[in-house]
Write an enzyme that holds these catalytic residues in place. Structure first.
Site, PDB file in Angstrom:
ATOM      1  N   ARG A 196      -0.849  -9.006  13.092  1.00  0.00           N
ATOM      2  CA  ARG A 196      -1.197  -8.081  12.089  1.00  0.00           C
ATOM      3  C   ARG A 196      -2.161  -8.492  11.181  1.00  0.00           C
ATOM      4  O   ARG A 196      -3.469  -7.954  10.951  1.00  0.00           O
ATOM      5  CB  ARG A 196      -0.270  -7.231  11.784  1.00  0.00           C
ATOM      6  CG  ARG A 196       0.349  -5.936  12.630  1.00  0.00           C
ATOM      7  CD  ARG A 196       1.444  -5.671  12.458  1.00  0.00           C
ATOM      8  NE  ARG A 196       1.843  -4.947  11.280  1.00  0.00           N
ATOM      9  CZ  ARG A 196       2.977  -4.330  10.624  1.00  0.00           C
ATOM     10  NH1 ARG A 196       3.909  -4.816  10.994  1.00  0.00           N
ATOM     11  NH2 ARG A 196       2.796  -3.809   9.423  1.00  0.00           N
ATOM     12  N   ARG A 216      12.113  -5.421   5.443  1.00  0.00           N
ATOM     13  CA  ARG A 216      11.873  -3.860   5.384  1.00  0.00           C
ATOM     14  C   ARG A 216      12.995  -3.458   6.330  1.00  0.00           C
ATOM     15  O   ARG A 216      12.998  -3.492   7.432  1.00  0.00           O
ATOM     16  CB  ARG A 216      10.629  -3.418   5.575  1.00  0.00           C
ATOM     17  CG  ARG A 216      10.140  -1.942   5.687  1.00  0.00           C
ATOM     18  CD  ARG A 216       8.960  -1.663   5.481  1.00  0.00           C
ATOM     19  NE  ARG A 216       8.079  -2.260   6.654  1.00  0.00           N
ATOM     20  CZ  ARG A 216       6.599  -2.197   6.601  1.00  0.00           C
ATOM     21  NH1 ARG A 216       5.921  -1.474   5.640  1.00  0.00           N
ATOM     22  NH2 ARG A 216       5.938  -2.504   7.791  1.00  0.00           N
ATOM     23  N   ARG A 261      10.990  -1.335  11.975  1.00  0.00           N
ATOM     24  CA  ARG A 261      10.060  -1.148  12.643  1.00  0.00           C
ATOM     25  C   ARG A 261      10.026  -2.214  13.795  1.00  0.00           C
ATOM     26  O   ARG A 261       9.942  -3.148  13.338  1.00  0.00           O
ATOM     27  CB  ARG A 261       8.895  -1.107  11.818  1.00  0.00           C
ATOM     28  CG  ARG A 261       8.540   0.394  11.375  1.00  0.00           C
ATOM     29  CD  ARG A 261       7.329   0.385  10.178  1.00  0.00           C
ATOM     30  NE  ARG A 261       6.157  -0.237  10.457  1.00  0.00           N
ATOM     31  CZ  ARG A 261       5.199  -0.292   9.772  1.00  0.00           C
ATOM     32  NH1 ARG A 261       5.423   0.404   8.497  1.00  0.00           N
ATOM     33  NH2 ARG A 261       4.150  -0.861  10.154  1.00  0.00           N
ATOM     34  N   ARG A 302      -9.814   1.092   8.448  1.00  0.00           N
ATOM     35  CA  ARG A 302      -9.587  -0.319   8.954  1.00  0.00           C
ATOM     36  C   ARG A 302     -10.441  -1.037   9.844  1.00  0.00           C
ATOM     37  O   ARG A 302     -10.365  -2.139  10.095  1.00  0.00           O
ATOM     38  CB  ARG A 302      -8.113  -0.148   9.688  1.00  0.00           C
ATOM     39  CG  ARG A 302      -7.119  -0.303   9.167  1.00  0.00           C
ATOM     40  CD  ARG A 302      -5.891  -0.033  10.083  1.00  0.00           C
ATOM     41  NE  ARG A 302      -4.715  -0.904   9.688  1.00  0.00           N
ATOM     42  CZ  ARG A 302      -3.674  -0.374   9.292  1.00  0.00           C
ATOM     43  NH1 ARG A 302      -3.545   0.730   8.853  1.00  0.00           N
ATOM     44  NH2 ARG A 302      -2.449  -1.282   9.182  1.00  0.00           N
ATOM     45  N   LYS A 361       0.902  -1.255   0.014  1.00  0.00           N
ATOM     46  CA  LYS A 361       0.135  -0.004   0.128  1.00  0.00           C
ATOM     47  C   LYS A 361       0.916   1.228   0.125  1.00  0.00           C
ATOM     48  O   LYS A 361       0.545   2.211  -0.795  1.00  0.00           O
ATOM     49  CB  LYS A 361      -1.115  -0.061   1.442  1.00  0.00           C
ATOM     50  CG  LYS A 361      -1.735  -1.226   1.177  1.00  0.00           C
ATOM     51  CD  LYS A 361      -2.657  -0.988   2.574  1.00  0.00           C
ATOM     52  CE  LYS A 361      -2.009  -1.197   3.849  1.00  0.00           C
ATOM     53  NZ  LYS A 361      -1.470  -2.405   4.247  1.00  0.00           N
TER      54      LYS A 361
END
Ligand code: AP5
Length: 220
Positions: free
Chosen positions: A171, A127, A160, A88, A13
């Site tokens: 998640r 990431r 993160r 969400r 996204k």
């Protein structure tokens, strides 16, 4: 125009949202990024959001809805908007449906990006970003020249806190339970829902998203 980017964590996204607003000159709201910035600055909002985010849970709806309304009020009506990571939950989607007409807007389309869970977990675990210059890397798909080190700044890259495999799995569960039902919500006649296979190279996904928006919403 208002376009919502919907999809599980790691599906792209952020990556596709950045490319889209870059090409169209629109504004992009990334609720996750607003919350991370609030945490960096140590604001009340940031402190409130911290425990939820680190655990991979959703921040309470009232906090998010207030944040989004304030952001939206600052965007001139003629500028298109991409929502990335919002709504969400059903209450967030309802709040958006009520708020948009107040600023003369409505949801024009929902782009749903899709990819298998094992791909998402691998992407997110890879990431990294540089705290100094903000450059994003991925150790699998776009690695730095020297392991875990920013090419430009020479400092160690950050990961993160919510990007560990266990938190990513949580998640994903939260996404399936709270966010995925919004696809049916919009499909019930509220806005066109446009599905794009996100399990392809970034450039191919970018082209597919662009084509879909041009064909279905006459964007561009
Ligand atoms: P948020 O920051 O929104 O995280 P997320 O939705 O979990 O999404 P991600 O940022 O992890 O993934 P992405 O889909 O943007 O993928 P990306 O492009 O980075 O939210 C974080 C937290 O904030 C939430 O858990 C919650 O606590 C809170 N929050 C936020 N909004 C909220 C709301 N509305 N209500 C309540 N709480 C909220 O890509 C991932 C990686 O894959 C990158 O390294 C990228 O380079 C790579 N990649 C992307 N596309 C490809 C491709 N095609 N091929 C190979 N690699 C790719």
């Amino acid at each position: 125009m208002v376009v919502i980017l919907l999809g599980p964590p790691g599906v792209g996204k952020g990556t596709q949202g950045r490319l889209l607003v870059g090409a169209l000159g629109w504004e992009r709201l990334v609720t996750g990024e607003l919350l991370r910035e609030a945490r960096r600055q140590g604001t009340e909002l940031g402190k409130k959001a911290q425990a939820y985010m680190d655990a991979g849970d959703l921040v309470p709806d009232d906090v998010i809805v207030a944040l989004v309304k304030e952001w939206l009020a600052g965007i001139p009506g003629e500028i298109g908007v991409v929502f990335d990571g919002f709504p969400r939950t059903a209450p967030q989607a309802d709040a958006l449906s009520r708020s948009l007409p107040e600023v003369g807007r409505s949801v024009d389309g929902v782009v749903v990006l899709e990819a298998p869970d094992d791909v998402l977990v691998k992407r997110i675990a890879g990431r990294r970003s540089c705290a100094r210059c903000g450059r994003a890397y991925n150790v699998h798909y776009d690695p730095p020249q020297r392991e875990e080190t920013c090419d430009a700044c020479g400092v160690l890259l950050d990961q993160r806190k919510d990007d560990t495999p266990a938190t990513v799995r949580h998640r994903l569960d939260v996404y399936r339970e709270m966010t995925e039902p919004l696809i049916a919500y919009y499909e019930s006649g509220l806005a066109p829902v446009l599905r794009v296979d996100g399990n392809r190279p970034q450039e191919v996904v970018r082209e597919a998203v662009w084509q879909t928006l041009v064909e279905e919403l006459e964007v561009g």
